[in-house]
Design a protein around this motif. Structure first.
Motif, PDB file in Angstrom:
ATOM      1  N   ALA A 136     -21.910  20.244  27.511  1.00  0.00           N
ATOM      2  CA  ALA A 136     -21.030  19.458  26.579  1.00  0.00           C
ATOM      3  C   ALA A 136     -19.865  18.952  27.498  1.00  0.00           C
ATOM      4  CB  ALA A 136     -20.763  20.186  25.659  1.00  0.00           C
ATOM      5  N   ASP A 137     -19.420  19.658  28.190  1.00  0.00           N
ATOM      6  CA  ASP A 137     -18.655  18.756  29.203  1.00  0.00           C
ATOM      7  C   ASP A 137     -18.625  17.542  29.686  1.00  0.00           C
ATOM      8  OD1 ASP A 137     -16.602  20.831  28.615  1.00  0.00           O
ATOM      9  OD2 ASP A 137     -17.360  21.779  30.376  1.00  0.00           O
ATOM     10  N   VAL A 138     -20.056  17.002  30.554  1.00  0.00           N
ATOM     11  CA  VAL A 138     -20.521  15.821  30.582  1.00  0.00           C
ATOM     12  C   VAL A 138     -20.497  15.528  30.203  1.00  0.00           C
ATOM     13  CG1 VAL A 138     -22.518  15.134  31.913  1.00  0.00           C
ATOM     14  CG2 VAL A 138     -22.052  16.993  33.269  1.00  0.00           C
ATOM     15  N   VAL A 139     -20.928  15.778  28.932  1.00  0.00           N
ATOM     16  CA  VAL A 139     -21.367  14.291  27.852  1.00  0.00           C
ATOM     17  C   VAL A 139     -19.773  13.610  26.852  1.00  0.00           C
ATOM     18  CG1 VAL A 139     -21.880  14.018  25.825  1.00  0.00           C
ATOM     19  CG2 VAL A 139     -23.470  15.162  27.118  1.00  0.00           C
ATOM     20  N   THR A 140     -18.953  15.097  27.494  1.00  0.00           N
ATOM     21  CA  THR A 140     -17.323  14.559  26.624  1.00  0.00           C
ATOM     22  C   THR A 140     -16.694  13.693  27.874  1.00  0.00           C
ATOM     23  OG1 THR A 140     -17.144  16.692  25.412  1.00  0.00           O
ATOM     24  CG2 THR A 140     -15.688  14.981  26.694  1.00  0.00           C
ATOM     25  N   ALA A 141     -17.005  13.925  28.953  1.00  0.00           N
ATOM     26  CA  ALA A 141     -16.506  12.805  30.034  1.00  0.00           C
ATOM     27  C   ALA A 141     -17.031  11.179  29.707  1.00  0.00           C
ATOM     28  CB  ALA A 141     -16.709  13.591  31.336  1.00  0.00           C
ATOM     29  N   VAL A 142     -18.821  11.252  30.095  1.00  0.00           N
ATOM     30  CA  VAL A 142     -18.937  10.170  29.628  1.00  0.00           C
ATOM     31  C   VAL A 142     -19.403   9.664  28.389  1.00  0.00           C
ATOM     32  CG1 VAL A 142     -21.667   8.873  29.631  1.00  0.00           C
ATOM     33  CG2 VAL A 142     -21.089  10.718  31.258  1.00  0.00           C
ATOM     34  N   GLY A 143     -18.751   9.916  27.125  1.00  0.00           N
ATOM     35  CA  GLY A 143     -17.775   9.382  25.921  1.00  0.00           C
ATOM     36  C   GLY A 143     -17.149   9.158  25.985  1.00  0.00           C
TER      37      GLY A 143
ATOM     38  N   GLY B 147     -13.511   5.338  24.779  1.00  0.00           N
ATOM     39  CA  GLY B 147     -12.049   5.242  24.761  1.00  0.00           C
ATOM     40  C   GLY B 147     -11.860   6.102  23.585  1.00  0.00           C
ATOM     41  N   ALA B 148     -12.032   7.712  23.735  1.00  0.00           N
ATOM     42  CA  ALA B 148     -12.121   8.367  22.755  1.00  0.00           C
ATOM     43  C   ALA B 148     -12.423   9.879  23.242  1.00  0.00           C
ATOM     44  CB  ALA B 148     -12.136   8.124  21.199  1.00  0.00           C
ATOM     45  N   ALA B 149     -11.887  11.295  22.244  1.00  0.00           N
ATOM     46  CA  ALA B 149     -12.262  12.427  23.287  1.00  0.00           C
ATOM     47  C   ALA B 149     -12.521  12.855  21.573  1.00  0.00           C
ATOM     48  CB  ALA B 149     -11.115  13.313  23.196  1.00  0.00           C
ATOM     49  N   PRO B 150     -13.843  13.568  22.223  1.00  0.00           N
ATOM     50  CA  PRO B 150     -15.106  14.433  20.482  1.00  0.00           C
ATOM     51  C   PRO B 150     -14.222  15.508  20.492  1.00  0.00           C
ATOM     52  CG  PRO B 150     -16.116  14.469  22.779  1.00  0.00           C
ATOM     53  CD  PRO B 150     -14.338  13.589  23.669  1.00  0.00           C
ATOM     54  N   GLU B 151     -14.721  16.229  18.462  1.00  0.00           N
ATOM     55  CA  GLU B 151     -14.082  17.240  18.858  1.00  0.00           C
ATOM     56  C   GLU B 151     -15.261  18.389  19.392  1.00  0.00           C
ATOM     57  OE1 GLU B 151     -14.295  17.458  13.756  1.00  0.00           O
ATOM     58  OE2 GLU B 151     -14.640  15.397  14.188  1.00  0.00           O
ATOM     59  N   LEU B 152     -14.178  19.004  19.655  1.00  0.00           N
ATOM     60  CA  LEU B 152     -15.452  20.540  20.022  1.00  0.00           C
ATOM     61  C   LEU B 152     -16.068  20.920  19.327  1.00  0.00           C
ATOM     62  CD1 LEU B 152     -16.944  21.598  23.369  1.00  0.00           C
ATOM     63  CD2 LEU B 152     -14.557  22.141  23.054  1.00  0.00           C
TER      64      LEU B 152
ATOM     65  N   THR C 107     -22.369  24.903  21.603  1.00  0.00           N
ATOM     66  CA  THR C 107     -20.979  24.007  21.677  1.00  0.00           C
ATOM     67  C   THR C 107     -21.676  22.163  21.233  1.00  0.00           C
ATOM     68  OG1 THR C 107     -20.387  24.701  23.413  1.00  0.00           O
ATOM     69  CG2 THR C 107     -19.402  22.371  23.302  1.00  0.00           C
ATOM     70  N   HIS C 108     -20.921  21.478  19.987  1.00  0.00           N
ATOM     71  CA  HIS C 108     -21.640  20.417  19.902  1.00  0.00           C
ATOM     72  C   HIS C 108     -20.723  19.642  19.836  1.00  0.00           C
ATOM     73  CE1 HIS C 108     -25.051  23.120  17.891  1.00  0.00           C
ATOM     74  NE2 HIS C 108     -23.530  23.932  17.275  1.00  0.00           N
ATOM     75  N   LEU C 109     -20.940  18.214  19.786  1.00  0.00           N
ATOM     76  CA  LEU C 109     -19.603  16.433  19.879  1.00  0.00           C
ATOM     77  C   LEU C 109     -19.489  16.349  18.672  1.00  0.00           C
ATOM     78  CD1 LEU C 109     -20.352  15.968  24.053  1.00  0.00           C
ATOM     79  CD2 LEU C 109     -18.320  18.010  22.745  1.00  0.00           C
ATOM     80  N   ARG C 110     -18.773  15.935  17.953  1.00  0.00           N
ATOM     81  CA  ARG C 110     -18.617  14.860  16.910  1.00  0.00           C
ATOM     82  C   ARG C 110     -18.104  13.984  17.155  1.00  0.00           C
ATOM     83  NH1 ARG C 110     -18.551  17.390  11.245  1.00  0.00           N
ATOM     84  NH2 ARG C 110     -16.525  17.274  12.008  1.00  0.00           N
ATOM     85  N   TRP C 111     -17.566  12.787  18.005  1.00  0.00           N
ATOM     86  CA  TRP C 111     -16.923  11.256  17.786  1.00  0.00           C
ATOM     87  C   TRP C 111     -16.911  10.886  16.606  1.00  0.00           C
ATOM     88  CZ3 TRP C 111     -19.654  12.127  22.338  1.00  0.00           C
ATOM     89  CH2 TRP C 111     -19.211  12.921  23.325  1.00  0.00           C
TER      90      TRP C 111
ATOM     91  N   LEU D 259     -22.456  12.178  16.719  1.00  0.00           N
ATOM     92  CA  LEU D 259     -22.859  13.982  16.705  1.00  0.00           C
ATOM     93  C   LEU D 259     -23.992  14.503  17.290  1.00  0.00           C
ATOM     94  CD1 LEU D 259     -21.916  16.282  15.201  1.00  0.00           C
ATOM     95  CD2 LEU D 259     -23.470  16.209  13.608  1.00  0.00           C
ATOM     96  N   VAL D 260     -23.441  14.789  18.321  1.00  0.00           N
ATOM     97  CA  VAL D 260     -24.471  15.266  19.882  1.00  0.00           C
ATOM     98  C   VAL D 260     -24.059  16.920  19.217  1.00  0.00           C
ATOM     99  CG1 VAL D 260     -24.593  15.269  21.812  1.00  0.00           C
ATOM    100  CG2 VAL D 260     -23.413  13.586  21.032  1.00  0.00           C
TER     101      VAL D 260
END
Length: 372
Positions: free
Chosen positions: A33-40, A45-50, A57-61, A127-128
């Motif tokens: 999730a940290d790697v996906v966050t950095a790539v995303g 140009g925006a951080a996801p919700e962790l 751990t899920h991610l949502r932009w 949503l990831v």
């Protein structure tokens, strides 16, 4: 819209693949999730919700005030830590390989690049999730809550054979049948025991008989275990059951039959755990979106876009189950999901990403809104 360069897509896939993320290892999924966050963040140009649910751990932009189009992906895989050493990421002869590349880190990379290249991202939510490969136990509610009110859900699971989109998916039910008996010495006084293995054998045959291949219902006993030592009447046994059905009515028929099972061995007791995991993704949920995708593919000069029904399930079953139009299989073209032959065809990455971009651009606009 800006179409991604193939080298950029391949580089992103490599970054994602080289961070192993077996579903059951929550720490590995968190690192992924940290790697996906950095790539995303770099692309969007925006951080996801962790979002951490039950340790996963899920991610949502959310790009905009509301979700008009939901893009669904997952970053967990079936491959255990260390697989990368034996099956490293590679590209040779136009074929990309590496654990999790086809299912579905290439699709995740395509989603990120497609959204990044949109002229306007308002209304798009990505949503990831981190537990799709085990049935999305922690993320189902998150998926359904995020999807409610959306015009469409686009699922970046890999395509079917030949690049076909997945227009129907069977529903999935998962069970564990637990048998309790009574231990006794197998040589001295076996008659004083209640043999859980014998009861398990009866139940395996009874469960398998619930299948109806003529209408596409499979009921498959899978992992089984029984007993503790070779000279003891086994006091406990259990087996898992995988059910696939095309309709909710069939899921309910099998569920009722499972719960009606009775012991055959005197003194044995049985417990049925689990139940319906994912509802079916029926053809009506995807018909209109598939027609749009075919028209856009033709306008982009892409090959004819086929569609098929498949037995496997995805998180798209959940979105379709709450009434959101859903189109699945928009991810990578290749093959070998969950197998050591897993691979992605590099030449298909950019065309499929352009198709996703075109769908997003069309679906996120309000009805009647000019494309310009």
């Amino acid at each position: 819209m800006i179409a991604p360069a193939v080298d950029d897509l391949v580089a992103t896939i490599r970054t994602l693949v080289e961070c192993e993320s077996p579903t059951a290892d929550h720490a590995a999924v968190a690192r992924s999730a940290d790697v996906v966050t950095a790539v995303g963040e770099a692309l969007l140009g925006a951080a996801p919700e962790l979002i951490v649910l039950d340790g996963v751990t899920h991610l949502r932009w959310r790009l905009g005030d509301r979700t008009r189009v939901l893009v669904l992906a997952h970053h967990d895989t079936v491959w255990p830590l260390g697989t990368l050493e034996r099956l490293p990421f590679a590209v040779a002869g136009g074929v990309l390989t590496g654990p999790g590349c086809f299912d579905m880190k290439a699709g995740l990379a395509m989603a990120l690049h497609a959204i990044a290249g949109l002229d306007d991202r308002d209304g798009v939510t990505l949503l990831v999730t981190g537990d799709e490969e085990v049935g999305s136990p922690s993320s189902r509610g998150l998926i359904e809550d995020t999807a409610r009110g959306a015009r469409a859900a686009l699922v970046l699971e890999a395509s079917a054979d030949g690049g076909a989109l997945k227009l129907e998916r069977k529903g999935v039910s998962l069970y564990e049948v637990v048998v309790d008996g009574l231990a006794a010495h197998a040589g001295l006084e076996p008659e004083k025991g209640v043999n859980a293995t014998v009861e398990l054998a009866h139940k395996v045959l009874a469960v398998a008989a619930l299948a109806d291949p003529a209408i596409g219902t499979s009921v498959t006993p899978t992992v089984a275990g029984s007993g503790s030592t070779t000279n003891t009447v086994p006091a406990r046994a259990s087996f898992a059951v995988d059910v696939r059905a095309r309709t909710a009515a069939e899921q309910q028929r099998v569920d009722a039959a499972m719960r009606a099972l009775q012991p055959e061995v005197p003194g044995a007791h049985i417990e049925i755990r689990g139940g319906v995991n994912r509802p079916p993704l029926d053809a009506p949920a995807s018909t209109a979106l598939f027609a749009r995708a075919q028209a856009l593919a033709a306008a982009l000069g892409l090959d004819d876009l086929p569609g098929v029904a498949v037995g496997g399930a995805s998180d798209g079953n959940f979105t379709a189950g709450i009434g959101v139009p859903t189109l699945d299989g928009l991810g990578a073209v290749g093959g070998g999901a969950h197998a050591e032959t897993e691979h992605v065809l590099v030449d298909e990455l950019v065309p499929r990403t352009r198709l996703l971009q075109a769908l997003l651009a069309e679906l996120r606009r309000a009805p009647g809104e000019d494309a310009s």
